[in-house]
Write an enzyme that holds these catalytic residues in place. Structure first.
Site, PDB file in Angstrom:
ATOM      1  N   SER A 266       0.828  -1.147  -0.076  1.00 37.33           N
ATOM      2  CA  SER A 266       0.121  -0.023   0.110  1.00 37.33           C
ATOM      3  C   SER A 266       0.941   1.132   0.174  1.00 37.33           C
ATOM      4  CB  SER A 266      -1.129  -0.017   1.289  1.00 37.33           C
ATOM      5  OG  SER A 266      -1.490   1.185   1.448  1.00 37.33           O
TER       6      SER A 266
ATOM      7  N   SER B 251     -13.241   2.864   5.129  1.00 36.48           N
ATOM      8  CA  SER B 251     -12.171   2.627   4.340  1.00 36.48           C
ATOM      9  C   SER B 251     -12.016   1.048   4.289  1.00 36.48           C
ATOM     10  CB  SER B 251     -10.849   3.050   4.892  1.00 36.48           C
ATOM     11  OG  SER B 251     -10.590   2.756   6.387  1.00 36.48           O
TER      12      SER B 251
ATOM     13  N   ASP C 201     -22.077  -0.867   4.840  1.00 36.23           N
ATOM     14  CA  ASP C 201     -20.897  -0.307   4.236  1.00 36.23           C
ATOM     15  C   ASP C 201     -20.654  -0.816   2.822  1.00 36.23           C
ATOM     16  OD1 ASP C 201     -20.907   0.625   6.608  1.00 36.23           O
ATOM     17  OD2 ASP C 201     -19.204  -0.105   7.290  1.00 36.23           O
TER      18      ASP C 201
ATOM     19  N   TYR D 271     -18.021  -2.032  19.538  1.00 34.23           N
ATOM     20  CA  TYR D 271     -18.883  -2.249  18.566  1.00 34.23           C
ATOM     21  C   TYR D 271     -19.679  -3.511  18.895  1.00 34.23           C
ATOM     22  CZ  TYR D 271     -21.050  -2.740  13.880  1.00 34.23           C
ATOM     23  OH  TYR D 271     -21.786  -2.827  12.736  1.00 34.23           O
TER      24      TYR D 271
HETATM   25  C1  GLA Z   1     -19.985   0.273  11.061  1.00 27.49           C
HETATM   26  C2  GLA Z   1     -20.304  -0.849  10.406  1.00 27.49           C
HETATM   27  C3  GLA Z   1     -21.701  -0.760   9.757  1.00 27.49           C
HETATM   28  C4  GLA Z   1     -22.841  -0.162  10.575  1.00 27.49           C
HETATM   29  C5  GLA Z   1     -22.098   1.312  11.194  1.00 27.49           C
HETATM   30  C6  GLA Z   1     -23.263   1.848  12.262  1.00 27.49           C
HETATM   31  O1  GLA Z   1     -19.710   1.251   9.999  1.00 27.49           O
HETATM   32  O2  GLA Z   1     -19.422  -1.353   9.568  1.00 27.49           O
HETATM   33  O3  GLA Z   1     -22.335  -2.172   9.447  1.00 27.49           O
HETATM   34  O4  GLA Z   1     -23.519  -0.927  11.774  1.00 27.49           O
HETATM   35  O5  GLA Z   1     -20.943   1.114  11.629  1.00 27.49           O
HETATM   36  O6  GLA Z   1     -24.261   2.374  11.526  1.00 27.49           O
END
Ligand code: GLA
Length: 388
Positions: free
Chosen positions: A69, A128, A174, A224
């Site tokens: 990279s 990213s 995403d 998360y």
């Molecule tokens: C990150 C995760 C997504 C989503 C967002 C919060 O970007 O990759 O899947 O849960 O957080 O909305």
């Protein structure tokens, strides 16, 4: 992006300027509204950005995968038949996760020299990682001529790579935005059924401004996964009254009536965020369709408040950026975007207030946090593609 310079870097790394590599691009994304709803089967409204990850790729005859990279010094080389274990914190886990998926699907691989180059900030909530995964998956299917893979297969594969290889229990938003993005449109997605609609997002007289807190997102992945588990707990409580498997299956009105079923106050707040946010996405889409940008902005503000008070994923820097933004005349809406715990905010600002906005918010943010914020103007853009 200077393509000639990138090619020269490729030749310096991998030699032989006679065989030209092919070039692919996958965007990052910004989520306009619908945060932490995707893994709960809810609605989201992201758009792909003009920033993202470029990939130069060329076959080699050595059955080796070589990853490098221009943004990171860390590199990885490995035989096509043997994907190494994930290396904590390294960017190479994203392409490696995709190779791992190809092997699991028994798609025959050959050797490739690959050079990635991103113009999107890392770990800033602009996807990213999904952009690296999707550019790898897309480029491989083209290079290997794997006709049986549709865009939705690449999206699902990238999500599995992130869940299984990288270890983040993320939802599908995403990858979906990175794959299906369209210039001038936001993507209104039902994460349960994967039905989606493109909603025009051309801001006449306004700008979409993204601000990076530049705060390192320590422990973001474990926090998360903790939120994902808390939502499951909420489902388990509510299930005793209403048979549901995901929080998005109940409306806010229903939740209001049965919320006492969740004895734990913290878990109740987590559920309240998800279920109210889901309704906000629906309201935001109707506002956009009516051209009511003020209402759209008000919903963005309400989304941030709920992420701060109910879901607790904002923190000092994000809250400060949003607060300072909301003080400025001409700001229609401001909220954090992405997973939170640092990262970026997204703002809708009147054209004639943009300069004052950047100057004032930047100054106040620095005074309160000691950090320098970066400002970007976001343009809804196309999804992953080859660049010829
Ligand atoms: C990150 C995760 C997504 C989503 C967002 C919060 O970007 O990759 O899947 O849960 O957080 O909305």
């Amino acid at each position: 992006m200077d393509f000639n310079d990138l090619k020269n870097q490729f030749y310096t790394l991998y030699g032989s300027a006679n065989e030209t590599p092919r070039m692919f691009f996958a965007p990052g994304r910004v989520n306009l509204i619908g945060e932490h709803t995707d893994y709960n089967g809810g609605f989201v409204l992201p758009c792909a950005l003009q920033y993202g990850t470029y990939l130069l790729i060329r076959p080699n005859q050595e059955y080796e995968i070589r990853l490098a990279s221009t943004n990171m010094t860390f590199r990885a080389d490995f035989p096509v038949s043997e994907i190494p274990q994930k290396i904590a914190g390294e960017w190479t886990n994203y392409p490696m996760g995709i190779f791992d998926q190809f092997l699991q699907m028994k798609i025959p691989l050959s050797g490739f020299d690959m050079l990635f180059s991103g113009d999107i900030p890392n770990s800033a909530g602009l996807s990213s990682s999904a952009s690296i995964e999707m550019v790898t998956a897309y480029a491989l299917t083209v290079m290997l001529n794997t006709t049986r893979m549709e865009m939705i297969d690449l999206i699902n594969m990238s999500k599995r790579a992130e869940n299984e290889f990288v270890g983040l229990n993320c939802g599908i938003m995403d990858m979906f935005a990175v794959g299906m993005g369209k210039k001038d449109y936001a993507i209104f997605l039902n994460c349960n059924t994967l039905e989606y609609k493109k909603v025009s997002f051309v801001l006449n007289g306004f700008k979409l401004i993204i601000i990076n807190t530049n705060r390192k997102r320590g422990l973001a992945d474990s926090k998360y996964n903790e939120r994902v588990a808390e939502c499951q707990l909420a489902v388990n409580y509510l299930n005793q009254l209403a048979p549901i498997s995901k929080l998005s299956e109940i409306s806010f009105m229903q939740f209001y009536k049965i919320q006492e079923q969740i004895p734990d106050e913290l878990i109740r707040r987590r559920a309240r965020h998800v279920i109210s946010e889901n309704q906000r996405v629906l309201n935001a889409v109707s506002a956009l369709l009516k051209g009511d940008i003020l209402q759209f902005g008000a919903l963005m503000n309400a989304s941030h408040e709920s992420l701060r008070d109910n879901y607790e994923v904002t923190g000092f820097e994000l809250d400060n950026l949003v607060e300072e933004a909301q003080k400025i005349n001409g700001v229609i809406g401001a909220r954090m975007t992405g997973a939170g715990f640092g990262g970026c905010t997204v703002n809708i600002v009147r054209d004639n207030a943009v300069d004052a906005f950047i100057e004032q918010v930047g100054r106040e943010y620095h005074a309160k946090t000691g950090l320098i914020a970066d400002f970007y103007i976001g343009e809804p853009s196309d999804g992953v593609r080859e660049i010829t």
